[in-house]
Design a protein around this motif. Structure first.
Motif, mmCIF file in Angstrom:
data_model
loop_
_atom_site.group_PDB
_atom_site.id
_atom_site.type_symbol
_atom_site.label_atom_id
_atom_site.label_comp_id
_atom_site.label_asym_id
_atom_site.label_seq_id
_atom_site.Cartn_x
_atom_site.Cartn_y
_atom_site.Cartn_z
ATOM 1 N N ALA A 85 0.831 -1.208 0.000
ATOM 2 C CA ALA A 85 0.000 0.000 0.000
ATOM 3 C C ALA A 85 0.864 1.255 0.000
ATOM 4 O O ALA A 85 0.588 2.216 -0.736
ATOM 5 N N ASP A 86 1.924 1.249 0.805
ATOM 6 C CA ASP A 86 2.826 2.406 0.869
ATOM 7 C C ASP A 86 3.538 2.617 -0.460
ATOM 8 O O ASP A 86 3.748 3.753 -0.901
ATOM 9 N N GLU A 87 3.912 1.512 -1.100
ATOM 10 C CA GLU A 87 4.644 1.601 -2.367
ATOM 11 C C GLU A 87 3.765 2.097 -3.514
ATOM 12 O O GLU A 87 4.247 2.803 -4.415
ATOM 13 N N THR A 88 2.498 1.702 -3.505
ATOM 14 C CA THR A 88 1.638 1.942 -4.658
ATOM 15 C C THR A 88 0.608 3.039 -4.462
ATOM 16 O O THR A 88 0.061 3.556 -5.441
ATOM 17 N N GLY A 89 0.293 3.367 -3.214
ATOM 18 C CA GLY A 89 -0.756 4.327 -2.944
ATOM 19 C C GLY A 89 -2.151 3.744 -3.057
ATOM 20 O O GLY A 89 -3.144 4.472 -2.924
ATOM 21 N N ALA A 90 -2.242 2.439 -3.277
ATOM 22 C CA ALA A 90 -3.537 1.783 -3.394
ATOM 23 C C ALA A 90 -4.015 1.311 -2.024
ATOM 24 O O ALA A 90 -3.247 1.246 -1.061
ATOM 25 N N THR A 91 -5.285 0.945 -1.956
ATOM 26 C CA THR A 91 -5.822 0.326 -0.754
ATOM 27 C C THR A 91 -5.512 -1.163 -0.796
ATOM 28 O O THR A 91 -5.969 -1.863 -1.719
ATOM 29 N N VAL A 92 -4.737 -1.627 0.157
ATOM 30 C CA VAL A 92 -4.364 -3.036 0.232
ATOM 31 C C VAL A 92 -4.617 -3.507 1.658
ATOM 32 O O VAL A 92 -4.001 -3.005 2.604
ATOM 33 N N VAL A 93 -5.513 -4.445 1.813
ATOM 34 C CA VAL A 93 -5.883 -4.967 3.125
ATOM 35 C C VAL A 93 -5.257 -6.340 3.296
ATOM 36 O O VAL A 93 -5.435 -7.218 2.445
ATOM 37 N N GLY A 94 -4.526 -6.536 4.378
ATOM 38 C CA GLY A 94 -3.924 -7.826 4.672
ATOM 39 C C GLY A 94 -4.727 -8.564 5.727
ATOM 40 O O GLY A 94 -5.103 -7.965 6.751
ATOM 41 N N LEU A 95 -5.002 -9.830 5.490
ATOM 42 C CA LEU A 95 -5.829 -10.606 6.403
ATOM 43 C C LEU A 95 -5.227 -11.988 6.576
ATOM 44 O O LEU A 95 -4.931 -12.667 5.587
ATOM 45 N N GLN A 96 -5.033 -12.401 7.817
ATOM 46 C CA GLN A 96 -4.533 -13.750 8.069
ATOM 47 C C GLN A 96 -5.704 -14.722 8.013
ATOM 48 O O GLN A 96 -6.680 -14.597 8.756
ATOM 49 N N ALA A 97 -5.643 -15.682 7.116
ATOM 50 C CA ALA A 97 -6.728 -16.639 6.933
ATOM 51 C C ALA A 97 -6.203 -17.859 6.202
ATOM 52 O O ALA A 97 -5.225 -17.782 5.440
ATOM 53 N N ASP A 98 -6.869 -18.990 6.423
ATOM 54 C CA ASP A 98 -6.487 -20.269 5.832
ATOM 55 C C ASP A 98 -7.529 -20.659 4.796
ATOM 56 O O ASP A 98 -8.689 -20.895 5.120
ATOM 57 N N VAL A 99 -7.127 -20.736 3.540
ATOM 58 C CA VAL A 99 -8.069 -21.012 2.463
ATOM 59 C C VAL A 99 -8.693 -22.395 2.561
ATOM 60 O O VAL A 99 -9.736 -22.667 1.959
ATOM 61 N N SER A 100 -8.085 -23.281 3.328
ATOM 62 C CA SER A 100 -8.626 -24.634 3.463
ATOM 63 C C SER A 100 -9.741 -24.726 4.495
ATOM 64 O O SER A 100 -10.359 -25.781 4.651
ATOM 65 N N LYS A 101 -10.024 -23.628 5.199
ATOM 66 C CA LYS A 101 -11.052 -23.607 6.240
ATOM 67 C C LYS A 101 -12.243 -22.759 5.786
ATOM 68 O O LYS A 101 -12.094 -21.576 5.459
ATOM 69 N N ARG A 102 -13.419 -23.351 5.776
ATOM 70 C CA ARG A 102 -14.604 -22.661 5.264
ATOM 71 C C ARG A 102 -14.870 -21.350 6.001
ATOM 72 O O ARG A 102 -15.181 -20.327 5.366
ATOM 73 N N ALA A 103 -14.742 -21.359 7.325
ATOM 74 C CA ALA A 103 -15.018 -20.137 8.081
ATOM 75 C C ALA A 103 -14.068 -19.020 7.673
ATOM 76 O O ALA A 103 -14.467 -17.849 7.583
ATOM 77 N N ASP A 104 -12.813 -19.363 7.416
ATOM 78 C CA ASP A 104 -11.845 -18.353 6.997
ATOM 79 C C ASP A 104 -12.167 -17.833 5.601
ATOM 80 O O ASP A 104 -12.039 -16.632 5.322
ATOM 81 N N VAL A 105 -12.570 -18.733 4.715
ATOM 82 C CA VAL A 105 -12.963 -18.309 3.371
ATOM 83 C C VAL A 105 -14.134 -17.323 3.436
ATOM 84 O O VAL A 105 -14.130 -16.282 2.765
ATOM 85 N N GLU A 106 -15.110 -17.644 4.246
ATOM 86 C CA GLU A 106 -16.259 -16.754 4.371
ATOM 87 C C GLU A 106 -15.859 -15.407 4.972
ATOM 88 O O GLU A 106 -16.399 -14.361 4.575
ATOM 89 N N LYS A 107 -14.897 -15.424 5.891
ATOM 90 C CA LYS A 107 -14.390 -14.175 6.468
ATOM 91 C C LYS A 107 -13.720 -13.322 5.397
ATOM 92 O O LYS A 107 -13.924 -12.093 5.342
ATOM 93 N N VAL A 108 -12.910 -13.951 4.560
ATOM 94 C CA VAL A 108 -12.207 -13.225 3.497
ATOM 95 C C VAL A 108 -13.196 -12.601 2.527
ATOM 96 O O VAL A 108 -13.090 -11.411 2.167
ATOM 97 N N VAL A 109 -14.155 -13.372 2.069
ATOM 98 C CA VAL A 109 -15.114 -12.881 1.081
ATOM 99 C C VAL A 109 -15.975 -11.770 1.674
ATOM 100 O O VAL A 109 -16.274 -10.768 1.005
ATOM 101 N N ALA A 110 -16.357 -11.900 2.940
ATOM 102 C CA ALA A 110 -17.134 -10.837 3.588
ATOM 103 C C ALA A 110 -16.326 -9.552 3.673
ATOM 104 O O ALA A 110 -16.852 -8.454 3.456
#
Length: 263
Positions: free
Chosen positions: A48-73
């Motif tokens: 985000a600092d390098e590009t000036g864009a909005t970049v959100v970082g989120l710790q999540a595991d793609v193999s876990k349904r609850a985490d996937v739903e958190k990411v998409v939300a």
């Protein structure tokens, strides 16, 4: 090019995923970058600092349904979903003569991320893309699924990793056909040796052999290939990238050659 677009990149804490997130941000997209590694937040902040864009970082595991739903939300809260890069992947040696217990453990370890995670994340994103009226889904695969141009493809001691990537062919082909009416394109990038932590992890001290270091592809090259793919507008194709060859889209393939590359 991507101003107003919102993208999700899985496995974005390093290597190809980080390069994809950075390139998308450079083009003006809002990026939700996630990874199982906790360093993802600092990586997102740096991009985000390098590009000036909005970049959100989120710790999540793609193999876990609850985490996937958190990411998409979280992405939906940013305004919607236009681009999904299914980059998260894992690898380990899986010789065919391991014990039953080890083979089953290895199967779950690899397939949960490389295959089930792609299924869950994509299915969760598609309704949002339909609402937006278009979308791009990119599955990160391997040159193993295309005709060999060198020795060493489909190594016999990585049967499960190989199988997970061949399995992506089914998703890419079927989804591209099913989603075309909604202006959602589905393709896969299938690259050979690229300078990433996964590749370096195969060698002592994580140092590439000198001869390989001279020719190996760079993540930024594959990220540019992704951008070229977005501009091109094709769908349902495995896009190959091989060491020693130009990293480019090439002409569109006939329908029966788009996935396997064979006649």
């Amino acid at each position: 090019m991507l101003k107003g677009k919102i993208a999700i990149v899985s496995g974005a804490a390093q290597g190809l995923g980080e390069a994809f997130a950075r390139r998308l941000a450079q083009e003006g997209a809002t990026v939700l970058a996630f990874d199982v590694q906790d360093r993802i937040e600092s990586v997102a902040t740096r991009i985000a600092d390098e590009t000036g864009a909005t970049v959100v970082g989120l710790q999540a595991d793609v193999s876990k349904r609850a985490d996937v739903e958190k990411v998409v939300a979280a992405a939906a809260e940013l305004g919607g979903i236009d681009i999904l890069v299914n980059n998260a992947g894992t690898w380990r040696r899986t010789p065919v003569d391991t014990s039953w217990d080890q083979a089953v453990e290895d199967f779950d370890f690899i397939m949960d991320t490389n295959f089930k995670g792609v299924l869950m994340l994509t299915r969760a994103c598609v309704p949002h893309m339909k609402t937006r009226g278009s979308g791009d889904i990119v599955n990160i695969s391997t040159y193993y699924v295309l005709p060999a141009r060198s020795d060493g493809t489909n190594s016999p001691d990585t049967d499960l990793y190989n199988a997970s990537k061949w399995a992506l062919n089914g998703f890419t082909d079927a989804w591209s056909k099913a989603l075309a009416e909604f202006n959602i394109r589905v393709n896969a990038l299938c690259m050979g040796a690229t300078d990433t932590p996964m590749l370096r992890g195969l060698f002592p001290d994580k140092q590439l052999p000198a001869d390989m270091a001279k020719v190996v592809m760079q993540p930024a090259q594959i990220a540019q290939l992704m951008m070229d793919l977005f501009s091109d507008g094709r769908t349902g194709e495995n896009i190959g990238a091989w060491v020693g060859y130009p990293v480019e889209l090439g002409p569109r393939k006939e329908a029966h050659k788009r996935i396997s590359g064979v006649a």
